[in-house]
Design a protein around this motif. Sequence first.
Motif, PDB file in Angstrom:
ATOM      1  N   LYS A 249       0.846  -1.206   0.000  1.00  0.00           N
ATOM      2  CA  LYS A 249       0.000   0.000   0.000  1.00  0.00           C
ATOM      3  C   LYS A 249       0.877   1.251   0.000  1.00  0.00           C
ATOM      4  CE  LYS A 249      -1.756   1.795   3.944  1.00  0.00           C
ATOM      5  NZ  LYS A 249      -1.540   3.249   4.135  1.00  0.00           N
ATOM      6  N   ASN A 250       1.909   1.274   0.852  1.00  0.00           N
ATOM      7  CA  ASN A 250       2.688   2.507   1.011  1.00  0.00           C
ATOM      8  C   ASN A 250       3.729   2.704  -0.076  1.00  0.00           C
ATOM      9  OD1 ASN A 250       1.106   2.998   3.152  1.00  0.00           O
ATOM     10  ND2 ASN A 250       2.621   2.435   4.710  1.00  0.00           N
TER      11      ASN A 250
ATOM     12  N   LEU B 258      -5.691   1.577  10.911  1.00  0.00           N
ATOM     13  CA  LEU B 258      -5.500   0.426  10.018  1.00  0.00           C
ATOM     14  C   LEU B 258      -4.744  -0.725  10.695  1.00  0.00           C
ATOM     15  CD1 LEU B 258      -4.759  -0.914   7.225  1.00  0.00           C
ATOM     16  CD2 LEU B 258      -3.251   0.998   6.880  1.00  0.00           C
ATOM     17  N   ARG B 259      -3.625  -0.399  11.321  1.00  0.00           N
ATOM     18  CA  ARG B 259      -2.768  -1.454  11.884  1.00  0.00           C
ATOM     19  C   ARG B 259      -3.324  -1.933  13.227  1.00  0.00           C
ATOM     20  NH1 ARG B 259      -0.832  -2.387   7.014  1.00  0.00           N
ATOM     21  NH2 ARG B 259       0.058  -0.513   6.107  1.00  0.00           N
TER      22      ARG B 259
ATOM     23  N   VAL C 281       7.587   7.516  16.704  1.00  0.00           N
ATOM     24  CA  VAL C 281       7.304   8.139  15.406  1.00  0.00           C
ATOM     25  C   VAL C 281       6.033   8.981  15.430  1.00  0.00           C
ATOM     26  CG1 VAL C 281       6.837   7.678  12.970  1.00  0.00           C
ATOM     27  CG2 VAL C 281       8.549   6.314  14.185  1.00  0.00           C
ATOM     28  N   PHE C 282       4.953   8.434  15.985  1.00  0.00           N
ATOM     29  CA  PHE C 282       3.691   9.194  16.063  1.00  0.00           C
ATOM     30  C   PHE C 282       3.372   9.495  17.520  1.00  0.00           C
ATOM     31  CE2 PHE C 282       2.429   9.422  11.775  1.00  0.00           C
ATOM     32  CZ  PHE C 282       2.835   8.256  11.151  1.00  0.00           C
TER      33      PHE C 282
ATOM     34  N   PHE D  26      12.995  15.754  10.223  1.00  0.00           N
ATOM     35  CA  PHE D  26      12.648  14.370  10.573  1.00  0.00           C
ATOM     36  C   PHE D  26      12.637  13.598   9.253  1.00  0.00           C
ATOM     37  CE2 PHE D  26      10.885  11.140  13.296  1.00  0.00           C
ATOM     38  CZ  PHE D  26      10.214  10.314  12.405  1.00  0.00           C
TER      39      PHE D  26
ATOM     40  N   ARG E  33      -0.042  14.918  12.237  1.00  0.00           N
ATOM     41  CA  ARG E  33       0.476  14.630  10.888  1.00  0.00           C
ATOM     42  C   ARG E  33       0.549  15.884  10.014  1.00  0.00           C
ATOM     43  NH1 ARG E  33      -1.627   8.881   9.055  1.00  0.00           N
ATOM     44  NH2 ARG E  33       0.310   8.926   7.903  1.00  0.00           N
ATOM     45  N   PRO E  34       1.341  16.854  10.423  1.00  0.00           N
ATOM     46  CA  PRO E  34       1.501  18.070   9.627  1.00  0.00           C
ATOM     47  C   PRO E  34       2.238  17.796   8.308  1.00  0.00           C
ATOM     48  CG  PRO E  34       3.123  17.983  11.377  1.00  0.00           C
ATOM     49  CD  PRO E  34       2.207  16.811  11.603  1.00  0.00           C
ATOM     50  N   ILE E  35       2.251  18.797   7.424  1.00  0.00           N
ATOM     51  CA  ILE E  35       3.007  18.636   6.163  1.00  0.00           C
ATOM     52  C   ILE E  35       4.062  19.731   6.040  1.00  0.00           C
ATOM     53  CG2 ILE E  35       1.185  17.403   4.901  1.00  0.00           C
ATOM     54  CD1 ILE E  35       0.504  20.094   3.524  1.00  0.00           C
ATOM     55  N   ASP E  36       4.501  20.273   7.189  1.00  0.00           N
ATOM     56  CA  ASP E  36       5.474  21.377   7.162  1.00  0.00           C
ATOM     57  C   ASP E  36       6.769  21.005   6.442  1.00  0.00           C
ATOM     58  OD1 ASP E  36       5.598  19.669   9.508  1.00  0.00           O
ATOM     59  OD2 ASP E  36       7.353  20.832  10.066  1.00  0.00           O
ATOM     60  N   LEU E  37       7.200  19.750   6.547  1.00  0.00           N
ATOM     61  CA  LEU E  37       8.472  19.359   5.896  1.00  0.00           C
ATOM     62  C   LEU E  37       8.291  19.250   4.377  1.00  0.00           C
ATOM     63  CD1 LEU E  37       9.738  16.747   8.508  1.00  0.00           C
ATOM     64  CD2 LEU E  37      10.497  19.123   8.193  1.00  0.00           C
TER      65      LEU E  37
ATOM     66  N   SER F  38      10.918  12.200   7.189  1.00  0.00           N
ATOM     67  CA  SER F  38       9.515  11.951   6.843  1.00  0.00           C
ATOM     68  C   SER F  38       9.406  11.188   5.522  1.00  0.00           C
ATOM     69  CB  SER F  38       8.781  13.293   6.705  1.00  0.00           C
ATOM     70  OG  SER F  38       7.681  13.193   5.849  1.00  0.00           O
ATOM     71  N   VAL F  39       8.644  10.086   5.530  1.00  0.00           N
ATOM     72  CA  VAL F  39       8.451   9.289   4.315  1.00  0.00           C
ATOM     73  C   VAL F  39       7.734  10.125   3.258  1.00  0.00           C
ATOM     74  CG1 VAL F  39       7.249   7.278   3.370  1.00  0.00           C
ATOM     75  CG2 VAL F  39       8.431   7.110   5.579  1.00  0.00           C
ATOM     76  N   GLY F  40       6.611  10.702   3.613  1.00  0.00           N
ATOM     77  CA  GLY F  40       5.815  11.456   2.638  1.00  0.00           C
ATOM     78  C   GLY F  40       6.549  12.674   2.111  1.00  0.00           C
TER      79      GLY F  40
ATOM     80  N   ASP G 188       4.341   0.859  12.053  1.00  0.00           N
ATOM     81  CA  ASP G 188       3.115   0.214  11.564  1.00  0.00           C
ATOM     82  C   ASP G 188       2.948  -1.202  12.107  1.00  0.00           C
ATOM     83  OD1 ASP G 188       3.218   1.744   8.250  1.00  0.00           O
ATOM     84  OD2 ASP G 188       2.631   2.497  10.218  1.00  0.00           O
TER      85      ASP G 188
HETATM   86  C1  EPZ Z   1       3.954   7.018   5.934  1.00  0.00           C
HETATM   87  O1  EPZ Z   1       3.158   8.063   6.460  1.00  0.00           O
HETATM   88  C2  EPZ Z   1       3.040   5.812   5.876  1.00  0.00           C
HETATM   89  N1  EPZ Z   1       1.918   6.087   4.990  1.00  0.00           N
HETATM   90  C3  EPZ Z   1       2.538   5.469   7.276  1.00  0.00           C
HETATM   91  O2  EPZ Z   1       1.762   4.279   7.173  1.00  0.00           O
HETATM   92  C4  EPZ Z   1       3.756   5.184   8.160  1.00  0.00           C
HETATM   93  O3  EPZ Z   1       3.315   4.923   9.479  1.00  0.00           O
HETATM   94  C5  EPZ Z   1       4.681   6.412   8.165  1.00  0.00           C
HETATM   95  O4  EPZ Z   1       5.065   6.723   6.796  1.00  0.00           O
HETATM   96  C6  EPZ Z   1       5.951   6.171   8.975  1.00  0.00           C
HETATM   97  O5  EPZ Z   1       6.633   5.075   8.475  1.00  0.00           O
HETATM   98  C7  EPZ Z   1       2.118   6.038   3.633  1.00  0.00           C
HETATM   99  O6  EPZ Z   1       3.221   5.804   3.160  1.00  0.00           O
HETATM  100  C8  EPZ Z   1       0.915   6.298   2.776  1.00  0.00           C
HETATM  101  P1  EPZ Z   1       5.933  10.497   7.982  1.00  0.00           P
HETATM  102  P2  EPZ Z   1       3.728   9.584   6.437  1.00  0.00           P
HETATM  103  O7  EPZ Z   1       5.803  11.719   7.159  1.00  0.00           O
HETATM  104  O8  EPZ Z   1       4.492   9.828   5.207  1.00  0.00           O
HETATM  105  C9  EPZ Z   1       5.984  13.859  11.282  1.00  0.00           C
HETATM  106  C10 EPZ Z   1      -0.059   2.881   7.562  1.00  0.00           C
HETATM  107  O9  EPZ Z   1      -0.604   2.375   8.558  1.00  0.00           O
HETATM  108  N2  EPZ Z   1       5.948  14.792  10.161  1.00  0.00           N
HETATM  109  O10 EPZ Z   1       7.170   9.690   7.914  1.00  0.00           O
HETATM  110  O11 EPZ Z   1       2.595  10.505   6.749  1.00  0.00           O
HETATM  111  C11 EPZ Z   1       4.636  13.172  11.468  1.00  0.00           C
HETATM  112  O12 EPZ Z   1       3.782  13.984  12.240  1.00  0.00           O
HETATM  113  C12 EPZ Z   1       0.380   4.328   7.574  1.00  0.00           C
HETATM  114  O13 EPZ Z   1       0.154   2.253   6.479  1.00  0.00           O
HETATM  115  C13 EPZ Z   1       6.122  16.148  10.406  1.00  0.00           C
HETATM  116  O14 EPZ Z   1       6.310  16.565  11.549  1.00  0.00           O
HETATM  117  O15 EPZ Z   1       4.707   9.524   7.695  1.00  0.00           O
HETATM  118  C14 EPZ Z   1       4.989  11.888  12.166  1.00  0.00           C
HETATM  119  O16 EPZ Z   1       5.086  12.122  13.559  1.00  0.00           O
HETATM  120  C15 EPZ Z   1       0.149   4.984   8.926  1.00  0.00           C
HETATM  121  N3  EPZ Z   1       6.076  17.016   9.358  1.00  0.00           N
HETATM  122  C16 EPZ Z   1       6.378  11.554  11.605  1.00  0.00           C
HETATM  123  O17 EPZ Z   1       6.869  12.764  11.000  1.00  0.00           O
HETATM  124  C17 EPZ Z   1       5.881  16.590   8.070  1.00  0.00           C
HETATM  125  O18 EPZ Z   1       5.867  17.436   7.150  1.00  0.00           O
HETATM  126  C18 EPZ Z   1       6.372  10.462  10.554  1.00  0.00           C
HETATM  127  O19 EPZ Z   1       5.595  10.914   9.499  1.00  0.00           O
HETATM  128  C19 EPZ Z   1       5.690  15.218   7.842  1.00  0.00           C
HETATM  129  C20 EPZ Z   1       5.732  14.335   8.902  1.00  0.00           C
END
Ligand code: EPZ
Length: 421
Positions: A22-23, A372-373, A329-330, A163, A122-126, A165-167, A307
């Motif tokens: 999925k990811n 989900l998990r 992480v969260f 951080f 789950r901000p998108i600041d990065l 961040s994956v996204g 996850d």
């Molecule tokens: C991806 O989410 C996955 N989703 C998540 O899977 C997974 O838990 C997560 O990576 C961590 O591995 C997809 O790939 C679709 P992050 P993502 O950005 O990209 C903080 C599942 O169950 N952060 O790495 O949203 C954020 O708040 C899902 O399949 C910022 O502060 O994760 C979090 O605490 C759940 N600013 C941490 O980083 C930002 O701009 C990790 O987030 C972005 C993130």
Amino acid sequence: MAKILVNNSGPLSGEVEISGAKNAVLPLLAATLLTEEECIIESVPALADVNVMKKMLSNYGAEVDDSIPKTVKVKAAQIVTVEGDPDLVQEMRASTMAMGPLLARCGRVVMPMPGGCTIGKRPIDLHLKGFKALGATVIEEDDKVILEAGPEGLKGDAIYLDFPSVGATENILMAATLAKGTTIIENAAKEPEIIDLANLLNKMGAKIKSAGTDMIRIEGVERLSGAFHEVIPDRIEAGTFMLAAAITRGQVHVKNGIPGHVRPIIAKLKECGVTVEVTSDGIYVDGRGDLVATDLKTLPYPGFPTDIQSPFMAFLTTVEGKSTVRETVFENRFMHVVELNRMGADITTENREAVIPGGKKLHGAKVRATDLRAGAAMVLAGLVATGTTEVSEIYHIERGYENFVGKFKALGADIMKVDED
Ligand code: EPZ
């Protein structure tokens, strides 16, 4: 609303085939917006989130052909709008994956702000920090964010992610493929899904080096072409079924799970005394024998995956001895603790640490899938609890696990999906 009923099922046994990740598939589908040519993505899992992503691509003007099972052909010959659909973003925050491709291709994006969810803000600041570094102006309004590339388009630069961040790594990576000059992403996420995305982008003509390390280098190119790509297997689904063998003390072969993608899960299961062997086409897990408690801490890849935190916690409730789980992480990913405690787990939490006393004989209860998990974790607990466990809000589970009930049934689980009476 549908729910899943699980009865005590005894040791599971047999083979389960892991679906596409999925990811991985969500960013791969978003990347098809970067070219006007056709992309063919294979091993696409049948998931609710994939349906949302396909709807999103069509809204932007892409032709989406999913007539062949597990295959999605996308041809974004023209982009008819750069405005994201608020309902789709609300339904699935990964819709924000379109920001990078649209900014690179069209020079402008209007994206509704994604809400938080049960596991965190789950901000998108990065993501936005990366787009600004590439020369885009970013206007943040209450309910949306507007991105605009300069008149010369995007320009490569060095970006440090506070951080990994994956996204954010994925969005910036996609935007940088068409930026002028070189982009370096420092402290980048190293998940296998990042490598899978870079592999597709390079097949499309991008020039990306060292994806999978914490420093990714991208040389911008003029345009990208169509490509064919097969989605990697889902390491989180693989981990979930490895834990199904462990918690039921059964023997399961997780077919086409990639051992290199689940090393932390293998290591922690072995620490608990579970037998884990790599086979020619997957991973064999044997949960029989004396098992012991352990301590785990979630971290960005290659650390223990967040996850798998809740499914692993369900398993630890059944193992003799005190275990601890630390979620780094969260900020709010212990919602499943209340649900496990309804079944007699007796877990306590303080901030981001949970203490699992272990050695519990769980009993069936009415529980919720809080994400989900966590939904998967409740089903795992239901397999070993006395009596029946009713898991509600299972739409969470259907977002990310293909044929979830069918795969457990094939392993001998006494499980069924019912519509709420
Ligand atoms: C991806 O989410 C996955 N989703 C998540 O899977 C997974 O838990 C997560 O990576 C961590 O591995 C997809 O790939 C679709 P992050 P993502 O950005 O990209 C903080 C599942 O169950 N952060 O790495 O949203 C954020 O708040 C899902 O399949 C910022 O502060 O994760 C979090 O605490 C759940 N600013 C941490 O980083 C930002 O701009 C990790 O987030 C972005 C993130």
